[in-house]
Write an enzyme that holds these catalytic residues in place. Structure first.
Site, PDB file in Angstrom:
ATOM      1  N   SER A 234      20.485 -24.087 -12.743  1.00  0.00           N
ATOM      2  CA  SER A 234      20.919 -25.480 -12.689  1.00  0.00           C
ATOM      3  C   SER A 234      20.831 -26.084 -14.081  1.00  0.00           C
ATOM      4  O   SER A 234      19.988 -25.690 -14.889  1.00  0.00           O
ATOM      5  CB  SER A 234      20.035 -26.270 -11.716  1.00  0.00           C
ATOM      6  OG  SER A 234      20.226 -27.656 -11.868  1.00  0.00           O
ATOM      7  N   SER A 235      21.665 -27.083 -14.328  1.00  0.00           N
ATOM      8  CA  SER A 235      21.616 -27.765 -15.623  1.00  0.00           C
ATOM      9  C   SER A 235      20.340 -28.572 -15.805  1.00  0.00           C
ATOM     10  O   SER A 235      20.010 -28.968 -16.926  1.00  0.00           O
ATOM     11  CB  SER A 235      22.834 -28.690 -15.769  1.00  0.00           C
ATOM     12  OG  SER A 235      22.858 -29.668 -14.740  1.00  0.00           O
ATOM     13  N   CYS A 236      19.589 -28.796 -14.715  1.00  0.00           N
ATOM     14  CA  CYS A 236      18.346 -29.566 -14.842  1.00  0.00           C
ATOM     15  C   CYS A 236      17.241 -28.776 -15.531  1.00  0.00           C
ATOM     16  O   CYS A 236      16.159 -29.316 -15.779  1.00  0.00           O
ATOM     17  CB  CYS A 236      17.874 -30.051 -13.483  1.00  0.00           C
ATOM     18  SG  CYS A 236      17.180 -28.768 -12.426  1.00  0.00           S
TER      19      CYS A 236
ATOM     20  N   TYR B 107      11.737 -28.549  -9.287  1.00  0.00           N
ATOM     21  CA  TYR B 107      12.901 -27.691  -9.073  1.00  0.00           C
ATOM     22  C   TYR B 107      13.292 -27.000 -10.373  1.00  0.00           C
ATOM     23  O   TYR B 107      13.573 -25.796 -10.398  1.00  0.00           O
ATOM     24  CB  TYR B 107      14.056 -28.544  -8.541  1.00  0.00           C
ATOM     25  CG  TYR B 107      15.362 -27.805  -8.341  1.00  0.00           C
ATOM     26  CD1 TYR B 107      15.518 -26.924  -7.272  1.00  0.00           C
ATOM     27  CD2 TYR B 107      16.437 -28.005  -9.195  1.00  0.00           C
ATOM     28  CE1 TYR B 107      16.718 -26.257  -7.075  1.00  0.00           C
ATOM     29  CE2 TYR B 107      17.639 -27.352  -9.007  1.00  0.00           C
ATOM     30  CZ  TYR B 107      17.776 -26.480  -7.943  1.00  0.00           C
ATOM     31  OH  TYR B 107      18.960 -25.820  -7.754  1.00  0.00           O
TER      32      TYR B 107
ATOM     33  N   LYS C 220      13.554 -22.945 -11.327  1.00  0.00           N
ATOM     34  CA  LYS C 220      14.782 -22.320 -11.805  1.00  0.00           C
ATOM     35  C   LYS C 220      14.589 -21.665 -13.176  1.00  0.00           C
ATOM     36  O   LYS C 220      15.155 -20.604 -13.452  1.00  0.00           O
ATOM     37  CB  LYS C 220      15.912 -23.352 -11.860  1.00  0.00           C
ATOM     38  CG  LYS C 220      16.444 -23.750 -10.497  1.00  0.00           C
ATOM     39  CD  LYS C 220      17.040 -22.534  -9.786  1.00  0.00           C
ATOM     40  CE  LYS C 220      17.666 -22.881  -8.452  1.00  0.00           C
ATOM     41  NZ  LYS C 220      18.253 -21.693  -7.793  1.00  0.00           N
TER      42      LYS C 220
ATOM     43  N   HIS D  45      22.955 -35.259  -3.384  1.00  0.00           N
ATOM     44  CA  HIS D  45      23.155 -35.689  -4.759  1.00  0.00           C
ATOM     45  C   HIS D  45      24.090 -36.896  -4.781  1.00  0.00           C
ATOM     46  O   HIS D  45      24.638 -37.309  -3.768  1.00  0.00           O
ATOM     47  CB  HIS D  45      23.723 -34.538  -5.596  1.00  0.00           C
ATOM     48  CG  HIS D  45      22.756 -33.420  -5.793  1.00  0.00           C
ATOM     49  ND1 HIS D  45      22.728 -32.302  -4.982  1.00  0.00           N
ATOM     50  CD2 HIS D  45      21.761 -33.250  -6.703  1.00  0.00           C
ATOM     51  CE1 HIS D  45      21.764 -31.487  -5.395  1.00  0.00           C
ATOM     52  NE2 HIS D  45      21.166 -32.033  -6.427  1.00  0.00           N
TER      53      HIS D  45
END
Length: 312
Positions: free
Chosen positions: A107-109, A136, A140, A179
Protein backbone atom coordinates in the site's frame (compact mmCIF):
# COMPACT_ATOMS: atom_id res chain seq x y z
CA UNK A 1 1.50 -19.10 -16.80
CA UNK A 2 -2.11 -19.59 -17.94
CA UNK A 3 -2.08 -23.39 -17.60
CA UNK A 4 -0.29 -23.37 -14.23
CA UNK A 5 -2.09 -23.53 -10.87
CA UNK A 6 -2.50 -19.92 -9.68
CA UNK A 7 -3.61 -19.03 -6.17
CA UNK A 8 -5.29 -15.64 -5.72
CA UNK A 9 -5.43 -15.01 -1.97
CA UNK A 10 -8.35 -12.74 -1.17
CA UNK A 11 -10.24 -13.40 -4.39
CA UNK A 12 -13.54 -12.09 -3.00
CA UNK A 13 -12.08 -8.68 -2.16
CA UNK A 14 -11.76 -5.56 -4.27
CA UNK A 15 -8.25 -6.33 -5.53
CA UNK A 16 -8.44 -10.12 -5.61
CA UNK A 17 -11.65 -10.20 -7.61
CA UNK A 18 -10.14 -7.81 -10.17
CA UNK A 19 -7.06 -10.03 -10.51
CA UNK A 20 -9.32 -13.04 -11.07
CA UNK A 21 -11.22 -11.15 -13.79
CA UNK A 22 -7.95 -10.21 -15.46
CA UNK A 23 -6.53 -13.75 -15.32
CA UNK A 24 -9.73 -15.28 -16.67
CA UNK A 25 -9.76 -12.77 -19.53
CA UNK A 26 -6.26 -14.02 -20.36
CA UNK A 27 -7.46 -17.62 -20.40
CA UNK A 28 -6.13 -18.83 -17.05
CA UNK A 29 -7.68 -22.26 -16.57
CA UNK A 30 -6.41 -23.44 -13.18
CA UNK A 31 -7.27 -20.80 -10.59
CA UNK A 32 -7.15 -21.88 -6.94
CA UNK A 33 -9.76 -19.89 -5.05
CA UNK A 34 -10.74 -20.22 -1.40
CA UNK A 35 -12.99 -17.97 0.66
CA UNK A 36 -11.96 -16.95 4.17
CA UNK A 37 -14.51 -19.44 5.51
CA UNK A 38 -12.87 -22.24 3.52
CA UNK A 39 -9.31 -21.17 4.35
CA UNK A 40 -8.46 -18.83 7.24
CA UNK A 41 -5.10 -17.38 6.25
CA UNK A 42 -4.50 -16.27 9.85
CA UNK A 43 -4.22 -19.94 10.85
CA UNK A 44 -0.79 -21.36 10.02
CA UNK A 45 -1.86 -25.01 10.03
CA UNK A 46 -4.65 -24.35 7.50
CA UNK A 47 -2.30 -22.45 5.21
CA UNK A 48 0.35 -25.16 5.44
CA UNK A 49 -2.16 -27.85 4.53
CA UNK A 50 -3.54 -25.89 1.57
CA UNK A 51 -0.11 -25.23 0.04
CA UNK A 52 1.08 -28.79 0.63
CA UNK A 53 -2.01 -30.18 -1.12
CA UNK A 54 -2.43 -27.67 -3.96
CA UNK A 55 1.18 -26.53 -4.57
CA UNK A 56 0.37 -23.42 -6.62
CA UNK A 57 3.02 -22.28 -9.08
CA UNK A 58 2.05 -18.60 -8.82
CA UNK A 59 0.57 -16.66 -5.90
CA UNK A 60 -1.09 -13.24 -5.90
CA UNK A 61 -1.22 -12.20 -2.23
CA UNK A 62 -4.13 -9.75 -2.24
CA UNK A 63 -5.70 -10.90 1.04
CA UNK A 64 -5.56 -8.29 3.80
CA UNK A 65 -7.56 -6.57 6.50
CA UNK A 66 -8.21 -3.09 5.11
CA UNK A 67 -10.24 -0.03 6.00
CA UNK A 68 -10.38 3.74 6.19
CA UNK A 69 -9.27 6.16 8.87
CA UNK A 70 -11.98 5.28 11.40
CA UNK A 71 -11.46 1.51 11.05
CA UNK A 72 -7.70 1.90 11.51
CA UNK A 73 -8.15 4.22 14.47
CA UNK A 74 -10.61 2.05 16.35
CA UNK A 75 -9.10 -1.41 15.71
CA UNK A 76 -5.31 -1.03 15.52
CA UNK A 77 -4.60 -4.43 17.10
CA UNK A 78 -6.68 -6.26 14.48
CA UNK A 79 -5.02 -4.40 11.63
CA UNK A 80 -1.47 -5.21 12.66
CA UNK A 81 -2.20 -8.74 13.93
CA UNK A 82 -4.35 -10.02 11.06
CA UNK A 83 -2.13 -8.64 8.31
CA UNK A 84 1.08 -9.93 9.89
CA UNK A 85 -0.46 -13.38 10.30
CA UNK A 86 -1.86 -13.54 6.76
CA UNK A 87 1.28 -12.48 4.92
CA UNK A 88 3.71 -14.41 7.12
CA UNK A 89 1.80 -17.65 6.70
CA UNK A 90 1.30 -17.30 2.94
CA UNK A 91 4.81 -16.14 2.00
CA UNK A 92 6.52 -18.83 4.08
CA UNK A 93 4.22 -21.65 2.95
CA UNK A 94 4.59 -20.60 -0.68
CA UNK A 95 8.38 -20.73 -0.46
CA UNK A 96 8.49 -24.09 1.31
CA UNK A 97 6.02 -25.73 -1.07
CA UNK A 98 7.70 -24.85 -4.33
CA UNK A 99 5.82 -21.78 -5.53
CA UNK A 100 7.68 -20.37 -8.53
CA UNK A 101 6.72 -16.73 -7.95
CA UNK A 102 4.72 -14.65 -5.48
CA UNK A 103 3.43 -11.10 -5.79
CA UNK A 104 2.74 -9.29 -2.51
CA UNK A 105 0.32 -6.35 -2.54
CA UNK A 106 1.30 -3.56 -0.22
CA UNK A 107 0.00 0.00 0.00
CA UNK A 108 1.10 3.58 -0.54
CA UNK A 109 0.60 4.17 3.19
CA UNK A 110 3.97 2.48 3.82
CA UNK A 111 5.69 5.76 2.95
CA UNK A 112 6.44 8.52 5.48
CA UNK A 113 3.67 11.00 6.23
CA UNK A 114 5.75 13.85 4.84
CA UNK A 115 7.53 11.94 2.08
CA UNK A 116 8.62 13.90 -1.00
CA UNK A 117 5.89 14.19 -3.60
CA UNK A 118 5.54 12.23 -5.82
CA UNK A 119 6.68 9.48 -3.43
CA UNK A 120 9.53 7.35 -4.82
CA UNK A 121 10.08 3.79 -3.65
CA UNK A 122 13.37 4.92 -2.11
CA UNK A 123 11.53 7.10 0.44
CA UNK A 124 10.52 4.00 2.41
CA UNK A 125 11.62 4.18 6.08
CA UNK A 126 13.03 7.71 5.75
CA UNK A 127 10.55 9.34 8.19
CA UNK A 128 7.58 8.88 10.56
CA UNK A 129 4.42 7.22 9.27
CA UNK A 130 0.95 8.74 9.20
CA UNK A 131 -0.35 8.06 12.77
CA UNK A 132 -3.93 7.23 11.69
CA UNK A 133 -2.92 4.08 9.79
CA UNK A 134 0.52 3.23 11.16
CA UNK A 135 -0.54 -0.24 12.34
CA UNK A 136 -1.58 -1.29 8.84
CA UNK A 137 1.46 0.40 7.31
CA UNK A 138 3.91 -1.37 9.62
CA UNK A 139 2.36 -4.73 8.75
CA UNK A 140 2.67 -4.00 5.03
CA UNK A 141 6.28 -2.86 5.44
CA UNK A 142 6.98 -6.14 7.21
CA UNK A 143 5.47 -8.08 4.30
CA UNK A 144 7.57 -6.20 1.78
CA UNK A 145 10.72 -6.80 3.83
CA UNK A 146 9.84 -10.48 4.24
CA UNK A 147 9.68 -10.82 0.44
CA UNK A 148 13.08 -9.14 0.15
CA UNK A 149 14.55 -11.32 2.90
CA UNK A 150 13.29 -14.57 1.33
CA UNK A 151 14.67 -13.45 -2.02
CA UNK A 152 18.11 -12.73 -0.49
CA UNK A 153 18.41 -15.81 1.71
CA UNK A 154 16.43 -18.44 -0.18
CA UNK A 155 16.39 -17.04 -3.77
CA UNK A 156 12.59 -17.12 -3.61
CA UNK A 157 11.11 -15.10 -6.47
CA UNK A 158 8.89 -12.83 -4.37
CA UNK A 159 8.08 -9.33 -5.64
CA UNK A 160 6.09 -6.45 -4.13
CA UNK A 161 3.72 -3.93 -5.69
CA UNK A 162 2.62 -0.79 -3.81
CA UNK A 163 -0.71 0.50 -5.15
CA UNK A 164 -2.17 3.92 -4.54
CA UNK A 165 -5.77 4.49 -3.37
CA UNK A 166 -8.03 2.05 -5.21
CA UNK A 167 -11.68 2.01 -6.22
CA UNK A 168 -14.00 0.06 -8.48
CA UNK A 169 -16.55 -2.78 -8.55
CA UNK A 170 -16.58 -4.85 -5.37
CA UNK A 171 -15.49 -1.99 -3.12
CA UNK A 172 -16.58 -1.60 0.51
CA UNK A 173 -19.26 1.08 0.86
CA UNK A 174 -19.72 0.83 4.64
CA UNK A 175 -19.48 4.37 6.05
CA UNK A 176 -17.41 3.30 9.07
CA UNK A 177 -15.20 0.77 7.30
CA UNK A 178 -14.60 2.16 3.83
CA UNK A 179 -12.11 4.52 2.27
CA UNK A 180 -13.01 8.04 1.20
CA UNK A 181 -14.12 7.43 -2.40
CA UNK A 182 -16.68 4.63 -1.84
CA UNK A 183 -17.91 6.36 1.33
CA UNK A 184 -18.58 9.55 -0.66
CA UNK A 185 -20.38 7.59 -3.38
CA UNK A 186 -22.75 6.09 -0.83
CA UNK A 187 -23.24 9.37 1.07
CA UNK A 188 -23.99 11.28 -2.13
CA UNK A 189 -26.38 8.58 -3.33
CA UNK A 190 -28.32 8.53 -0.06
CA UNK A 191 -28.37 12.33 0.15
CA UNK A 192 -29.79 12.42 -3.36
CA UNK A 193 -32.53 9.95 -2.43
CA UNK A 194 -33.42 12.07 0.65
CA UNK A 195 -33.41 15.27 -1.44
CA UNK A 196 -30.98 16.67 1.13
CA UNK A 197 -29.80 20.26 0.89
CA UNK A 198 -26.27 19.49 2.12
CA UNK A 199 -23.79 16.68 2.63
CA UNK A 200 -21.09 16.38 5.31
CA UNK A 201 -17.58 15.47 4.17
CA UNK A 202 -14.96 14.45 6.72
CA UNK A 203 -11.97 16.77 7.13
CA UNK A 204 -11.02 20.06 5.54
CA UNK A 205 -11.15 18.88 1.92
CA UNK A 206 -7.59 20.09 1.30
CA UNK A 207 -5.64 16.79 1.38
CA UNK A 208 -4.72 15.49 -2.05
CA UNK A 209 -5.09 11.87 -3.09
CA UNK A 210 -4.36 9.77 -6.15
CA UNK A 211 -6.92 7.20 -7.30
CA UNK A 212 -6.47 4.13 -9.49
CA UNK A 213 -9.23 1.90 -10.83
CA UNK A 214 -8.80 -1.62 -9.49
CA UNK A 215 -8.94 -3.13 -12.99
CA UNK A 216 -5.87 -1.08 -13.88
CA UNK A 217 -4.13 -2.43 -10.78
CA UNK A 218 -5.03 -6.00 -11.74
CA UNK A 219 -3.57 -5.44 -15.18
CA UNK A 220 -0.38 -4.10 -13.60
CA UNK A 221 -0.15 -7.10 -11.25
CA UNK A 222 -0.35 -9.60 -14.09
CA UNK A 223 2.18 -7.52 -16.04
CA UNK A 224 4.61 -7.51 -13.10
CA UNK A 225 4.16 -11.22 -12.47
CA UNK A 226 5.28 -11.84 -16.04
CA UNK A 227 7.85 -9.08 -16.52
CA UNK A 228 9.44 -8.15 -13.17
CA UNK A 229 11.76 -10.07 -10.87
CA UNK A 230 13.78 -7.97 -8.46
CA UNK A 231 13.98 -6.88 -4.82
CA UNK A 232 12.81 -3.23 -4.91
CA UNK A 233 9.05 -2.68 -4.60
CA UNK A 234 7.21 -1.15 -7.54
CA UNK A 235 4.71 1.69 -7.15
CA UNK A 236 1.43 1.34 -9.05
CA UNK A 237 -0.58 4.54 -9.50
CA UNK A 238 -2.28 6.91 -11.90
CA UNK A 239 0.38 9.62 -11.76
CA UNK A 240 -1.92 12.55 -10.87
CA UNK A 241 -3.78 13.55 -7.72
CA UNK A 242 -6.90 15.49 -6.76
CA UNK A 243 -8.05 17.28 -3.59
CA UNK A 244 -10.73 15.64 -1.46
CA UNK A 245 -12.94 18.68 -2.08
CA UNK A 246 -12.53 18.25 -5.84
CA UNK A 247 -13.20 14.53 -5.54
CA UNK A 248 -16.36 15.11 -3.50
CA UNK A 249 -17.71 17.54 -6.11
CA UNK A 250 -16.86 15.15 -8.95
CA UNK A 251 -18.64 12.28 -7.17
CA UNK A 252 -21.65 14.50 -6.40
CA UNK A 253 -21.86 15.41 -10.08
CA UNK A 254 -21.53 11.74 -11.08
CA UNK A 255 -24.30 10.67 -8.69
CA UNK A 256 -26.52 13.67 -9.43
CA UNK A 257 -26.47 15.26 -5.98
CA UNK A 258 -26.71 19.03 -6.34
CA UNK A 259 -26.64 20.09 -2.69
CA UNK A 260 -23.97 21.86 -0.67
CA UNK A 261 -20.81 20.11 0.47
CA UNK A 262 -19.95 20.93 4.09
CA UNK A 263 -16.51 19.99 5.40
CA UNK A 264 -16.24 18.83 9.02
CA UNK A 265 -12.83 20.05 10.14
CA UNK A 266 -13.17 18.25 13.48
CA UNK A 267 -12.58 14.97 11.62
CA UNK A 268 -9.01 13.88 10.75
CA UNK A 269 -7.51 14.67 7.36
CA UNK A 270 -4.80 12.01 7.35
CA UNK A 271 -1.67 12.51 5.27
CA UNK A 272 -1.61 15.95 3.54
CA UNK A 273 -0.74 14.45 0.16
CA UNK A 274 -0.26 10.98 -1.31
CA UNK A 275 0.98 10.81 -4.87
CA UNK A 276 3.18 7.96 -6.06
CA UNK A 277 6.21 8.25 -8.27
CA UNK A 278 5.42 5.62 -10.90
CA UNK A 279 8.47 6.18 -13.11
CA UNK A 280 9.89 2.70 -12.42
CA UNK A 281 6.71 0.99 -13.62
CA UNK A 282 6.40 3.31 -16.60
CA UNK A 283 9.97 2.49 -17.58
CA UNK A 284 9.03 -1.20 -17.61
CA UNK A 285 6.37 -0.44 -20.22
CA UNK A 286 3.07 -0.27 -18.30
CA UNK A 287 0.57 2.58 -17.98
CA UNK A 288 -3.00 2.83 -16.60
CA UNK A 289 -5.95 3.30 -18.92
CA UNK A 290 -9.13 4.09 -16.91
CA UNK A 291 -9.61 7.82 -16.26
CA UNK A 292 -11.17 8.87 -12.95
CA UNK A 293 -14.36 10.34 -14.41
CA UNK A 294 -15.15 7.20 -16.40
CA UNK A 295 -14.11 4.98 -13.50
CA UNK A 296 -16.41 6.81 -11.08
CA UNK A 297 -19.36 6.47 -13.45
CA UNK A 298 -18.91 2.71 -13.82
CA UNK A 299 -18.29 2.26 -10.08
CA UNK A 300 -21.47 4.16 -9.21
CA UNK A 301 -23.42 2.05 -11.67
CA UNK A 302 -22.02 -1.09 -10.03
CA UNK A 303 -22.99 0.25 -6.58
CA UNK A 304 -26.55 0.92 -7.71
CA UNK A 305 -26.89 -2.59 -9.14
CA UNK A 306 -25.34 -4.39 -6.18
CA UNK A 307 -26.45 -2.45 -3.10
CA UNK A 308 -27.94 -5.55 -1.56
CA UNK A 309 -24.80 -7.62 -2.11
CA UNK A 310 -22.02 -5.00 -1.65
CA UNK A 311 -20.28 -4.75 1.67
CA UNK A 312 -22.20 -2.07 3.54
Amino acid sequence: MNDSPIYVAGHNGLVGSAIVRRLRADGASNLLLRSSKELDLRRQAEVERFFAEQRPHYVFLAAAKVGGIEANRSRPAQFIRDNLQIQTNVIDAAYRNGTRKLLFLGSSCIYPRLAPQPMPEDSLLTGPLEPTNQWYAIAKIAGLKMCQAYRREFQFDAISAMPTNLYGPGDNFDLLESHVLPALIRKCHEAKLRHADALEVWGSGTPRREFLHVDDLADACVFLMRQYSDEPPINVGWGEDISIAELARLIADTVGFNGELRFDRSKPDGTPRKLLDTSRLTALGWQPKIHLKAGLASTYEWFREHQGQSRR
